[in-house]
Scaffold this active site. Sequence first.
Site, PDB file in Angstrom:
ATOM      1  N   ASP A 194       0.854  -1.186   0.000  1.00 49.93           N
ATOM      2  CA  ASP A 194       0.000   0.000   0.000  1.00 49.93           C
ATOM      3  C   ASP A 194       0.893   1.240   0.000  1.00 49.93           C
ATOM      4  OD1 ASP A 194      -3.216   0.504   0.976  1.00 49.93           O
ATOM      5  OD2 ASP A 194      -1.813   2.198   1.111  1.00 49.93           O
ATOM      6  N   ILE A 195       0.501   2.230  -0.773  1.00 53.60           N
ATOM      7  CA  ILE A 195       1.306   3.446  -0.914  1.00 53.60           C
ATOM      8  C   ILE A 195       1.292   4.280   0.374  1.00 53.60           C
ATOM      9  CG2 ILE A 195      -0.458   5.041  -1.815  1.00 53.60           C
ATOM     10  CD1 ILE A 195       1.537   5.762  -4.043  1.00 53.60           C
ATOM     11  N   ASN A 255     -12.820  -3.329   2.186  1.00 50.04           N
ATOM     12  CA  ASN A 255     -13.824  -2.272   2.201  1.00 50.04           C
ATOM     13  C   ASN A 255     -14.676  -2.355   0.936  1.00 50.04           C
ATOM     14  OD1 ASN A 255     -12.923  -1.014   4.634  1.00 50.04           O
ATOM     15  ND2 ASN A 255     -11.165  -0.208   3.515  1.00 50.04           N
ATOM     16  N   GLN A 295     -14.736   2.900   0.825  1.00 51.62           N
ATOM     17  CA  GLN A 295     -13.853   2.282  -0.177  1.00 51.62           C
ATOM     18  C   GLN A 295     -13.331   3.389  -1.096  1.00 51.62           C
ATOM     19  OE1 GLN A 295     -15.737  -0.599  -2.757  1.00 51.62           O
ATOM     20  NE2 GLN A 295     -13.800  -1.220  -3.697  1.00 51.62           N
ATOM     21  N   HIS A 297     -10.070  -5.357  -3.582  1.00 52.26           N
ATOM     22  CA  HIS A 297      -8.761  -5.594  -2.965  1.00 52.26           C
ATOM     23  C   HIS A 297      -8.944  -5.995  -1.515  1.00 52.26           C
ATOM     24  CE1 HIS A 297      -9.779  -1.312  -2.533  1.00 52.26           C
ATOM     25  NE2 HIS A 297      -9.196  -1.371  -1.355  1.00 52.26           N
ATOM     26  N   HIS A 339      -6.815  -5.832   2.076  1.00 56.71           N
ATOM     27  CA  HIS A 339      -5.657  -5.318   2.800  1.00 56.71           C
ATOM     28  C   HIS A 339      -5.147  -6.408   3.742  1.00 56.71           C
ATOM     29  CE1 HIS A 339      -6.653  -0.901   2.149  1.00 56.71           C
ATOM     30  NE2 HIS A 339      -7.829  -1.449   1.906  1.00 56.71           N
TER      31      HIS A 339
HETATM   32  P1  5GP Z   1      -9.726   1.297   0.269  1.00 58.94           P
HETATM   33  O1  5GP Z   1     -10.126   2.427   1.152  1.00 58.94           O
HETATM   34  O2  5GP Z   1     -10.298   1.428  -1.124  1.00 58.94           O
HETATM   35  O3  5GP Z   1     -10.002  -0.043   0.890  1.00 58.94           O
HETATM   36  O4  5GP Z   1      -8.150   1.348   0.171  1.00 58.94           O
HETATM   37  C1  5GP Z   1      -7.441   1.716  -0.968  1.00 58.94           C
HETATM   38  C2  5GP Z   1      -5.978   1.684  -0.608  1.00 58.94           C
HETATM   39  O5  5GP Z   1      -5.224   1.856  -1.791  1.00 58.94           O
HETATM   40  C3  5GP Z   1      -5.545   2.784   0.373  1.00 58.94           C
HETATM   41  O6  5GP Z   1      -4.998   2.174   1.542  1.00 58.94           O
HETATM   42  C4  5GP Z   1      -4.495   3.568  -0.417  1.00 58.94           C
HETATM   43  O7  5GP Z   1      -3.405   3.991   0.384  1.00 58.94           O
HETATM   44  C5  5GP Z   1      -4.073   2.598  -1.491  1.00 58.94           C
HETATM   45  N1  5GP Z   1      -3.647   3.219  -2.727  1.00 58.94           N
HETATM   46  C6  5GP Z   1      -4.276   4.228  -3.396  1.00 58.94           C
HETATM   47  N2  5GP Z   1      -3.609   4.534  -4.517  1.00 58.94           N
HETATM   48  C7  5GP Z   1      -2.540   3.713  -4.576  1.00 58.94           C
HETATM   49  C8  5GP Z   1      -1.467   3.548  -5.532  1.00 58.94           C
HETATM   50  O8  5GP Z   1      -1.377   4.238  -6.535  1.00 58.94           O
HETATM   51  N3  5GP Z   1      -0.546   2.589  -5.250  1.00 58.94           N
HETATM   52  C9  5GP Z   1      -0.621   1.795  -4.136  1.00 58.94           C
HETATM   53  N4  5GP Z   1       0.336   0.881  -3.963  1.00 58.94           N
HETATM   54  N5  5GP Z   1      -1.619   1.915  -3.224  1.00 58.94           N
HETATM   55  C10 5GP Z   1      -2.559   2.875  -3.441  1.00 58.94           C
END
Ligand code: 5GP
Length: 123
Positions: free
Chosen positions: A35-36, A93, A100, A106, A108
């Site tokens: 994760d970034i 999420n 989300q 995805h 985590h």
């Molecule tokens: P969500 O809230 O959709 O479950 O989480 C999305 C996750 O994707 C977040 O933790 C965010 O930091 C990660 N993320 C968003 N953009 C990028 C990206 O360009 N590269 C990577 N490696 N992770 C990302």
Amino acid sequence: MGYHYDDQNIFAKILRGEIPSEPLLDTEHSLAFRDIRPQAPTHVLVIPKGPYVCYDHFAQDASDAEIVDFTRALGSMCKELGVAGNGWRMIANAGADAVQEVPHMHVHILAGRSLGRMLEPAS
Ligand code: 5GP
């Protein structure tokens, strides 16, 4: 309700190679990368390569081969990351109430510190 997949999301761009990524695992149907914005010492995302919006979409519409591949990819990552010792958490999420951010399915994998209780009280 049907699912609409937006192929302009950031993970779709990573899968198409339009945005660079450093995969930790790349299988026939799945990809894993860090994760970034890590929220724990270990914070890895596992995604299917297919166009699924969220876990429930994937669980309903993905093929058996995709589901097996994804589950095994997650298992391989857990083994490689060594999360079994002190424990870990998986989060998937889905949609607005779960906040989300990226509309490509995805999971985590979070580990490496105490993660607290499952949910904070709603504020
Ligand atoms: P969500 O809230 O959709 O479950 O989480 C999305 C996750 O994707 C977040 O933790 C965010 O930091 C990660 N993320 C968003 N953009 C990028 C990206 O360009 N590269 C990577 N490696 N992770 C990302």
